[in-house]
Scaffold this active site. Structure first.
Site, short mmCIF file in Angstrom:
data_model
loop_
_atom_site.label_atom_id
_atom_site.label_comp_id
_atom_site.label_asym_id
_atom_site.label_seq_id
_atom_site.Cartn_x
_atom_site.Cartn_y
_atom_site.Cartn_z
N THR A 183 -1.13 -3.05 10.38
CA THR A 183 -1.73 -2.87 9.07
C THR A 183 -0.59 -3.77 8.48
O THR A 183 0.70 -3.36 7.65
CB THR A 183 -2.22 -1.71 8.66
N ASN A 208 -0.36 10.26 6.11
CA ASN A 208 -1.10 10.00 6.61
C ASN A 208 -2.79 11.27 6.05
O ASN A 208 -3.19 10.77 7.11
CB ASN A 208 -1.48 9.87 8.33
N THR A 232 1.30 -1.07 -0.32
CA THR A 232 -0.03 0.30 -0.12
C THR A 232 0.82 1.85 -0.37
O THR A 232 1.53 1.56 -0.57
CB THR A 232 -0.92 -0.18 1.48
#
Length: 405
Positions: free
Chosen positions: A188, A400, A151
């Site tokens: 994650t 983020n 990702t």
């Protein structure tokens, strides 16, 4: 133990893989991975501790109970987390499609997803991607599967190792992804390993569970534990070693190799923390108990103030002592010694929790490295533990602050 360079999952006999673009990600980036064993295999898994478990976690938790597991399919870009009954249905439809494509039972399939939380899977793309991925399965060595599960990762994470057990060559190969939302007790992060070792499902589960405690559960990037975390190991038992069904010497050798693979993948994840400029390793020595050693190491590696100081190459040792103080570890905060180490040297900066007269410029130079080690001597016993993380930079907020865009 031998590290096999430039080899990935399908270096393991009878393992086929593919990594393709399904169209979920922009610009034709690879986003779907299929891992398939041509022969019957068993699997073990460790899953997120987050109560808000994603649909693929819920479904895979159920399927991994079955004795045989022959396929793992991973999509990136959309996490299928917090998606309700529709998300569960989409997960089941995904499994059904894989089952038909590979002609295996639905119960023999593990699915994983990573990406944006709260979005439904674009099923038309996913279904066509699965068909494409299954048709593309190959024995040809490739890092495409490791590329497809990324990702915000900036590099692929893969390792392959050989060892000898019972006169037979056993192989463990793994890929992983993880960059943000990384915290002890999983994050994650996805890690998938394949091996040819002949081992029972029960002993494989024990080995993996114990290994995860000392590897992935000892890393932290930002303190967030995700909804989608999984570590899965698939064993097709083709090495022909005498079956490992107890904690004998063969088991210990296998566990040592498994730990080596998982430590290296865990360190790659920590090194690739979003916006990170350096990998940070915290080695706690001479703790009274192993639990205290782990609590101390985790507390320091998770301390945002310590991480910020390391980003600025600032030997602000008070933040380390502070983190030890609230760690709930059994220790004497008046007896702590602290060393800082990198390829540029090693220096002791604290003795018995009091600052030494050290050279600030030398320490700053040691800290100005891509990998930094903090050595913390508690002088209370003989137990040791390590944890891994990274510094906290301006770029973490930038990444983020616009993750969904």
């Amino acid at each position: 133990m031998k590290i096999i360079k430039d080899k990935s999952l399908n270096y393991v006999p009878h393992i086929l893989t593919s990594g393709i673009s399904s169209g979920v990600k922009r610009k034709n980036k690879k986003d779907l991975c299929v891992i398939y064993s041509e022969v019957e295999a068993v699997a073990a898994g460790v899953f997120t501790t987050n109560k808000a478990k994603a649909a693929p976690v819920i479904l895979s938790l159920e399927n991994i109970k079955n004795y045989n597991t022959q396929a793992i399919v991973i999509n990136s870009g959309v996490a299928n987390a917090c998606t309700g009954e529709i998300g569960l249905k989409n997960g089941k439809d995904t499994i059904e499609c894989i089952s038909k494509c590979l002609n295996i039972k639905k119960e023999e399939i593990i699915i994983e997803s990573t990406g944006i939380i709260g979005k439904q899977l674009p099923m038309e793309l996913i279904i066509e991607g699965i068909k494409k991925g299954c048709k593309s399965l190959s024995k040809e060595n490739s890092l495409d599967p490791a590329e497809a599960i990324k990702t915000t990762d900036t590099f692929v994470k893969a390792i392959t190792v050989e060892e000898e057990i019972d006169g037979k060559t056993i192989i463990i190969s793994g890929i992983a992804k993880g960059s943000g939302m990384i915290h002890p007790n999983m994050a994650t992060m996805l890690s998938n390993l394949v091996t040819n070792v002949n081992i029972t499902k029960e002993m494989l589960q024990k080995a993996l569970k114990d290994s995860v405690e000392d590897t992935y559960n000892m890393i932290s990037v930002d303190g967030d534990t995700s909804t989608n975390d999984m570590v899965v190991v698939l064993s097709n038992k083709t090495a022909n070693n005498k079956i490992i069904d107890c904690e004998n010497e063969d088991y210990k050798i296998f566990k040592k190799v498994l730990d080596y693979v998982n430590v290296n993948l865990a360190k790659m994840i920590a090194k690739d923390g979003e916006g990170a400029t350096k990998l940070v390793e915290v080695n706690v020595e001479n703790a009274k108990t192993i639990e205290s050693a782990k609590k101390s190491a985790k507390s320091v590696v998770c301390s945002n103030l310590t991480k910020c100081a390391l980003f600025g190459n600032d030997a602000n040792w008070g933040r380390i002592i502070c983190a030890l103080g609230y760690s709930k570890a059994e220790l004497d905060v008046e007896k702590v010694d602290v060393y800082i180490k990198s390829l540029k040297g090693k220096i002791k900066i604290v003795e018995d929790s009091v600052e030494l007269n050290f050279d600030e410029d030398k320490v700053k130079d040691i800290l100005n490295s891509k990998e930094v080690i903090l050595i913390i001597d508690l002088k209370s016993g003989d137990k040791n533990a390590s944890a891994w993380g990274c510094d906290l930079s301006y770029d973490y907020v930038k990444i983020n602050g616009s993750y969904r865009s």
